[in-house]
Design a protein around this motif. Structure first.
Motif, PDB file in Angstrom:
ATOM      1  N   ASP A   1     -32.430  -5.078  13.343  1.00  0.00           N
ATOM      2  CA  ASP A   1     -33.366  -6.081  13.850  1.00  0.00           C
ATOM      3  C   ASP A   1     -33.368  -5.967  15.380  1.00  0.00           C
ATOM      4  O   ASP A   1     -32.608  -5.187  15.952  1.00  0.00           O
ATOM      5  N   ALA A   2     -34.249  -6.733  16.032  1.00  0.00           N
ATOM      6  CA  ALA A   2     -34.446  -6.556  17.478  1.00  0.00           C
ATOM      7  C   ALA A   2     -33.142  -6.714  18.267  1.00  0.00           C
ATOM      8  O   ALA A   2     -32.844  -5.911  19.148  1.00  0.00           O
ATOM      9  N   ASP A   3     -32.349  -7.745  17.926  1.00  0.00           N
ATOM     10  CA  ASP A   3     -31.102  -7.990  18.670  1.00  0.00           C
ATOM     11  C   ASP A   3     -30.122  -6.836  18.508  1.00  0.00           C
ATOM     12  O   ASP A   3     -29.541  -6.357  19.471  1.00  0.00           O
TER      13      ASP A   3
ATOM     14  N   SER B   1     -32.930  -4.667  26.501  1.00  0.00           N
ATOM     15  CA  SER B   1     -34.230  -4.653  25.833  1.00  0.00           C
ATOM     16  C   SER B   1     -34.959  -3.336  26.112  1.00  0.00           C
ATOM     17  O   SER B   1     -34.615  -2.604  27.039  1.00  0.00           O
ATOM     18  N   SER B   2     -35.969  -3.100  25.303  1.00  0.00           N
ATOM     19  CA  SER B   2     -36.778  -1.902  25.476  1.00  0.00           C
ATOM     20  C   SER B   2     -37.483  -1.923  26.832  1.00  0.00           C
ATOM     21  O   SER B   2     -37.489  -0.929  27.554  1.00  0.00           O
TER      22      SER B   2
ATOM     23  N   ARG C   1     -29.125   0.360  21.481  1.00  0.00           N
ATOM     24  CA  ARG C   1     -29.752   1.047  22.610  1.00  0.00           C
ATOM     25  C   ARG C   1     -28.784   1.142  23.794  1.00  0.00           C
ATOM     26  O   ARG C   1     -28.620   2.207  24.390  1.00  0.00           O
TER      27      ARG C   1
ATOM     28  N   ARG D   1     -30.843  -3.884  17.695  1.00  0.00           N
ATOM     29  CA  ARG D   1     -31.402  -2.685  18.315  1.00  0.00           C
ATOM     30  C   ARG D   1     -31.048  -2.619  19.809  1.00  0.00           C
ATOM     31  O   ARG D   1     -30.751  -1.562  20.339  1.00  0.00           O
ATOM     32  N   ASP D   2     -31.070  -3.790  20.473  1.00  0.00           N
ATOM     33  CA  ASP D   2     -30.733  -3.834  21.900  1.00  0.00           C
ATOM     34  C   ASP D   2     -29.284  -3.418  22.132  1.00  0.00           C
ATOM     35  O   ASP D   2     -28.965  -2.788  23.142  1.00  0.00           O
TER      36      ASP D   2
ATOM     37  N   PRO E   1     -37.826   2.340  19.246  1.00  0.00           N
ATOM     38  CA  PRO E   1     -37.254   1.742  18.023  1.00  0.00           C
ATOM     39  C   PRO E   1     -36.969   2.726  16.878  1.00  0.00           C
ATOM     40  O   PRO E   1     -35.874   2.723  16.336  1.00  0.00           O
TER      41      PRO E   1
ATOM     42  N   THR F   1     -26.072  -4.791  25.960  1.00  0.00           N
ATOM     43  CA  THR F   1     -27.298  -5.082  25.211  1.00  0.00           C
ATOM     44  C   THR F   1     -28.443  -4.993  26.206  1.00  0.00           C
ATOM     45  O   THR F   1     -28.328  -5.468  27.335  1.00  0.00           O
TER      46      THR F   1
ATOM     47  N   GLN G   1     -33.323   3.920  15.228  1.00  0.00           N
ATOM     48  CA  GLN G   1     -33.040   3.674  13.817  1.00  0.00           C
ATOM     49  C   GLN G   1     -32.587   4.954  13.099  1.00  0.00           C
ATOM     50  O   GLN G   1     -31.924   4.895  12.060  1.00  0.00           O
TER      51      GLN G   1
END
Ligand SMILES: [Zn+2]
Ligand SMILES: [Zn+2]
Lengths: 367, 171
Positions: free
Chosen positions: A333-335, A284-285, A341, A337-338, A321, A282, A325
């Motif tokens: 959602d953000a979590d 973050s951006s 990614r 997405r991590d 993002p 996981t 998607q």
């Protein structure tokens, strides 16, 4: 696939395009703002006026020889919110334009080098976007588009103020010239603030392309002109070009001096970036952008023989993002997405050989 | 921390940029940040905000010429008001540049390299500008002729100006 997704060049091919100095300069962009004479600016126009401007401009713009063959030409209510976000992430439309719907439009050529927004803040925002450092060429391309349009429509023009724009900051030439640069050397050498100050003194702005505040995520900076009235387009383009060339020199010097003075620090950072990108579950951006910057620097320094720089550039894009998607039904959602990614990065970085600091080509030739 | 623009909401966006050798720190609430395009790094210019703030102050201070103090100027072409200008930092239509010329003058001087356009000119405007330049030239020659009491030349220049000012005059 929907028309716009079908139209866009696949990310791999889009990132494979090359241009002069593209080791340090991602892209060059020249944008012109124009408005119809006598019509209210889009932000203050009633719906009928906006539609009238749209109906006049869309056919003229989509028939431009410079947009041929078969450009994408649609009203902004056609693409979905996610598709508009894809366009933003690819720098083809502004964030402001992504919020527009019916009454605003987009015309895009197949190469994605010409993008014309109808009824953004001004009736027309036309941009030429080229890979690497090609500011003069980008200006020439958009100048031709503008001249061609002037034969068909009359733009608001004032002998003293030049081309009239909704915001006085764009008045005169309506030109915004910008280059997007990768400057990890200057950031690592802690010289970036000096550079920013020096450039600001010349009436140009330097800002991080991603992120807020002083931090520039991914060490990516955009240099652009601030003033549009009182000098010619050529003068503005030339000044920016000169400054960018100087910044490139400083960046090259900073990389060499870091390599000479603190090779362990440099190799350590690049090695760790590789480790995290290829093993995280996981991420973050923000962290991704900064690590990809180090990976790209590693490629430039010759630490990853056989890995093209364009792979890293594609990862920058695919980590955004809307690109994450893409092709997924459920909304991330953000979590989540991590996690997605990290998965994408693990897969893509898998093919990159482990960094080998003995392979650095930096000492023998210019990096 | 309070938002520097609306002075009401809590500042959530903090932006620092070096402008003219000075660190400028701006703290904004989400709404004001959005309004100023701060969430759009591609189009956002801090100077816009900094100058924009100065500009609205200027508009308040010098608002309206003496005699019509307090009265609001409205563009007869599009209905845009000086309050709209103050609020948005934008204009309503191309004619607004004439309507709000006074308020814009010092703003433009601070914002740009100069206040005379030196770039590309559309073909029809080119003709008008050339004509204007020709008239200016004739006027200065007229003045010079009068001061050296060369009244014959002065009369010629005066006639030439008259001709040039006629609509559809050849350049
Ligand atoms: Zn606020
Ligand atoms: Zn107006």
């Amino acid at each position: 696939m929907t028309p716009i997704l079908n139209f866009l060049i696949p990310t791999t091919d889009a990132c494979r395009r090359s241009g002069p100095q593209d080791k340090i300069v991602f892209s060059s962009r020249v944008r012109l703002a124009r408005n119809l004479r006598g019509a209210p600016f889009p932000g203050h126009a009633k719906k009928v006026d906006r539609v009238k401007a749209f109906d006049q401009l869309m056919p003229a713009v989509s028939r431009l020889p410079q947009a041929a063959p078969d450009p994408y030409a649609e009203s902004m209510d056609k693409p979905t919110a996610q598709e508009k976000q894809i366009l933003v992430e690819r720098h083809l439309i502004s964030r402001e334009h992504a919020t527009k719907t019916a009454g605003s439009g987009l015309v895009l050529n197949q190469e994605e080098t010409l993008s014309i927004m109808v009824n953004e803040e001004d009736h027309l925002r036309m941009q030429s976007l080229l890979p690497g450092l090609q500011l003069h060429l980008a200006w020439k391309a958009i100048d031709e588009v503008d001249t061609c349009l002037q034969e068909q429509v009359e733009f608001a023009f004032h002998p003293q103020y030049g081309f009239l724009t909704a915001c006085p900051t764009n008045l005169g030439t309506g030109i915004r010239v910008s280059a997007m640069l990768h400057l990890p050397g200057l950031v690592l050498a802690e010289q970036i603030n000096q550079i920013i100050q020096a450039v600001s003194k010349l009436g140009l702005a330097v800002r991080g392309l991603y992120g807020e505040g002083t931090q520039a995520l991914g060490n990516i900076f955009q240099i652009s002109n601030q003033q549009t009235l009182g000098e010619s387009e050529q003068e503005i383009v030339e000044r920016l070009n000169k400054v960018v060339l100087q910044v490139i020199d400083h960046e090259e010097d900073a990389r060499i001096s870091q390599l000479e003075k603190r090779p362990n620090v440099l190799f350590n950072q690049i090695g760790r970036a590789y480790g995290i990108l290829s093993h995280a579950h996981t991420i973050s951006s923000n962290e991704t952008m900064n690590l990809l910057s180090l990976l790209r620097l590693g490629v430039d320094l010759g630490l990853f023989p056989g890995t093209p720089r364009t792979l890293v550039d594609e990862l920058f894009l695919l980590s955004q993002p809307a690109h994450l998607q893409l092709g997924r039904v459920e909304k991330l959602d953000a979590d989540h997405r991590d996690v997605v990614r990290a998965e994408m990065l693990r897969q893509r970085v898998k093919g990159v050989s482990t960094p080998d600091h003995t392979k650095t080509t930096a000492k023998t030739e210019s990096i | 921390m309070q938002c520097q623009v609306c002075k009401k909401a809590q500042a959530k966006v903090h932006y620092t940029q070096i402008h003219e050798n000075q660190m400028k720190k701006v703290d904004l609430c989400d709404a004001c940040a959005k309004e100023n395009g701060i969430n759009d790094p591609a189009s956002f210019a801090l100077t816009e905000i900094v100058l924009g703030l100065g500009a609205s102050k200027k508009l308040e201070d010098g608002g309206g010429a003496p005699g019509n103090a307090g009265s609001e100027v409205t563009c007869i072409h599009c209905g845009f008001t000086s309050a709209d200008l103050k609020k948005s930092g934008r204009l309503g239509c191309s004619e607004c540049y004439g309507t709000f010329a006074e308020a814009l003058e010092s703003l433009l001087k601070n914002m740009h390299k100069g206040t005379q356009h030196r770039g590309k000119v559309p073909p029809n405007a080119r003709r008008a500008i050339d004509l204007e330049a020709r008239i200016l030239q004739l006027e200065s020659e007229l003045k010079a002729a009068i001061s050296r009491e060369d009244f014959e030349s002065a009369a010629q220049f005066r006639d030439a100006i008259k001709v040039a000012r006629q609509p559809g005059a050849p350049v």
